[in-house]
Design a protein around this motif. Structure first.
Motif, PDB file in Angstrom:
ATOM      1  N   GLY A 114       0.808  -1.202   0.000  1.00  8.00           N
ATOM      2  CA  GLY A 114       0.000   0.000   0.000  1.00  8.00           C
ATOM      3  C   GLY A 114       0.844   1.255   0.000  1.00  8.00           C
ATOM      4  O   GLY A 114       2.059   1.211   0.193  1.00  8.00           O
ATOM      5  N   THR A 115       0.149   2.368  -0.210  1.00 10.51           N
ATOM      6  CA  THR A 115       0.782   3.683  -0.243  1.00 10.51           C
ATOM      7  C   THR A 115       0.156   4.553   0.831  1.00 10.51           C
ATOM      8  O   THR A 115      -1.080   4.659   0.907  1.00 10.51           O
ATOM      9  CB  THR A 115       0.582   4.339  -1.623  1.00 10.51           C
ATOM     10  N   VAL A 116       0.981   5.178   1.651  1.00 13.24           N
ATOM     11  CA  VAL A 116       0.489   6.088   2.687  1.00 13.24           C
ATOM     12  C   VAL A 116      -0.063   7.329   1.984  1.00 13.24           C
ATOM     13  O   VAL A 116       0.621   7.947   1.168  1.00 13.24           O
ATOM     14  CB  VAL A 116       1.612   6.463   3.667  1.00 13.24           C
ATOM     15  N   THR A 117      -1.332   7.660   2.289  1.00 11.01           N
ATOM     16  CA  THR A 117      -1.957   8.836   1.671  1.00 11.01           C
ATOM     17  C   THR A 117      -1.979  10.032   2.596  1.00 11.01           C
ATOM     18  O   THR A 117      -1.861  11.162   2.140  1.00 11.01           O
ATOM     19  CB  THR A 117      -3.394   8.521   1.215  1.00 11.01           C
ATOM     20  N   VAL A 144      -3.747   4.401   4.570  1.00  8.59           N
ATOM     21  CA  VAL A 144      -3.015   3.650   3.566  1.00  8.59           C
ATOM     22  C   VAL A 144      -3.980   3.223   2.469  1.00  8.59           C
ATOM     23  O   VAL A 144      -5.024   2.629   2.747  1.00  8.59           O
ATOM     24  CB  VAL A 144      -2.374   2.391   4.203  1.00  8.59           C
ATOM     25  N   GLU A 162      -9.030   2.431   1.037  1.00 11.04           N
ATOM     26  CA  GLU A 162      -8.127   3.010   2.017  1.00 11.04           C
ATOM     27  C   GLU A 162      -8.484   2.516   3.409  1.00 11.04           C
ATOM     28  O   GLU A 162      -9.648   2.298   3.720  1.00 11.04           O
ATOM     29  CB  GLU A 162      -8.252   4.541   1.943  1.00 11.04           C
ATOM     30  N   PHE A 213       6.326   7.399   8.843  1.00 17.51           N
ATOM     31  CA  PHE A 213       5.705   7.409   7.519  1.00 17.51           C
ATOM     32  C   PHE A 213       5.492   8.820   7.012  1.00 17.51           C
ATOM     33  O   PHE A 213       5.246   9.735   7.787  1.00 17.51           O
ATOM     34  CB  PHE A 213       4.342   6.713   7.547  1.00 17.51           C
ATOM     35  N   ASN A 236       5.631   3.756   0.261  1.00 19.73           N
ATOM     36  CA  ASN A 236       5.080   2.440  -0.060  1.00 19.73           C
ATOM     37  C   ASN A 236       5.640   1.430   0.931  1.00 19.73           C
ATOM     38  O   ASN A 236       6.816   1.493   1.282  1.00 19.73           O
ATOM     39  CB  ASN A 236       5.460   2.012  -1.481  1.00 19.73           C
ATOM     40  N   PHE A 265       1.644  -4.023   4.445  1.00 20.97           N
ATOM     41  CA  PHE A 265       0.796  -3.938   5.623  1.00 20.97           C
ATOM     42  C   PHE A 265      -0.002  -5.222   5.765  1.00 20.97           C
ATOM     43  O   PHE A 265      -0.241  -5.923   4.794  1.00 20.97           O
ATOM     44  CB  PHE A 265      -0.158  -2.745   5.502  1.00 20.97           C
ATOM     45  N   ARG A 295       1.642  -2.854  10.613  1.00 22.44           N
ATOM     46  CA  ARG A 295       2.845  -2.930   9.790  1.00 22.44           C
ATOM     47  C   ARG A 295       3.264  -4.380   9.687  1.00 22.44           C
ATOM     48  O   ARG A 295       3.288  -5.094  10.698  1.00 22.44           O
ATOM     49  CB  ARG A 295       3.946  -2.099  10.451  1.00 22.44           C
TER      50      ARG A 295
END
Length: 172
Positions: free
Chosen positions: A96-99, A108, A115, A135, A140, A143, A159
């Motif tokens: 995933g990508t932290v938004t 994420v 999300e 973060f 990226n 998770f 995590r």
């Protein structure tokens, strides 16, 4: 119900309905609140619709006080969260990508607008006391899904444990 987007305000979109109820000032008006525009998070109604656009909406209810039809654009589309929940299990690892990073955790995105939240306690192993320092938006990582709440459409992550290297002994 179908109609044409006639006005866009910060919190709702007005639709001139083809066959709508009478309104004292604007006959045949319906409205769509921002949460009913899309299943995905949006920053502004103009991310989804524009004035003059034709739309087909699901009728939710009639507001007798304002003589307006409450409508849903997202109600005409399948819920991507439910499809995601059908193919995902608790304990599954996802990339995933932290938004966003907020004081209580990190949001994420794990795919196509889906999300979830990784609480600060899941990152540091202690109660949340501040932002998730490890973060930044755009990071990226992998998770683990710890909870899927279908009714409230919420995901919770932790995590993923990194595999120990040859130089580090396994810790009990």
């Amino acid at each position: 119900m179908s109609g044409t987007v006639s006005a866009i305000e910060r919190f709702r979109v007005f639709v001139a309905l083809d066959n709508g109820p009478g309104h004292p000032m604007f006959p045949g008006v319906g409205f769509i609140t921002v949460p009913e525009l899309s299943w995905r998070h949006i920053d502004a109604p103009t991310d989804v619709v524009e004035v003059g656009q034709r739309v087909s909406c699901e009728f939710l209810q009639f507001d007798t006080y304002n003589a307006e039809a409450r409508l849903s654009l997202r109600g005409t589309q399948p819920d991507p969260f439910q499809a995601f929940a059908d193919r995902t299990t608790v304990g599954q690892e996802l990339c995933g990508t932290v938004t966003r990073v907020v004081p209580f955790g990190a949001f994420v995105e794990v795919g196509d607008g889906i999300e979830g939240l990784m609480p600060s306690a899941e990152v540091h192993g202690r109660p949340a006391s501040g932002p998730v320092e490890s973060f930044q938006p755009g990071d990226n990582a992998t998770f683990v899904v710890t909870d899927i709440d279908r009714q409230r459409r919420r995901l919770v992550f932790s995590r993923a444990q990194e595999a120990p290297t040859l130089d580090e002994p396994d810790k009990p």
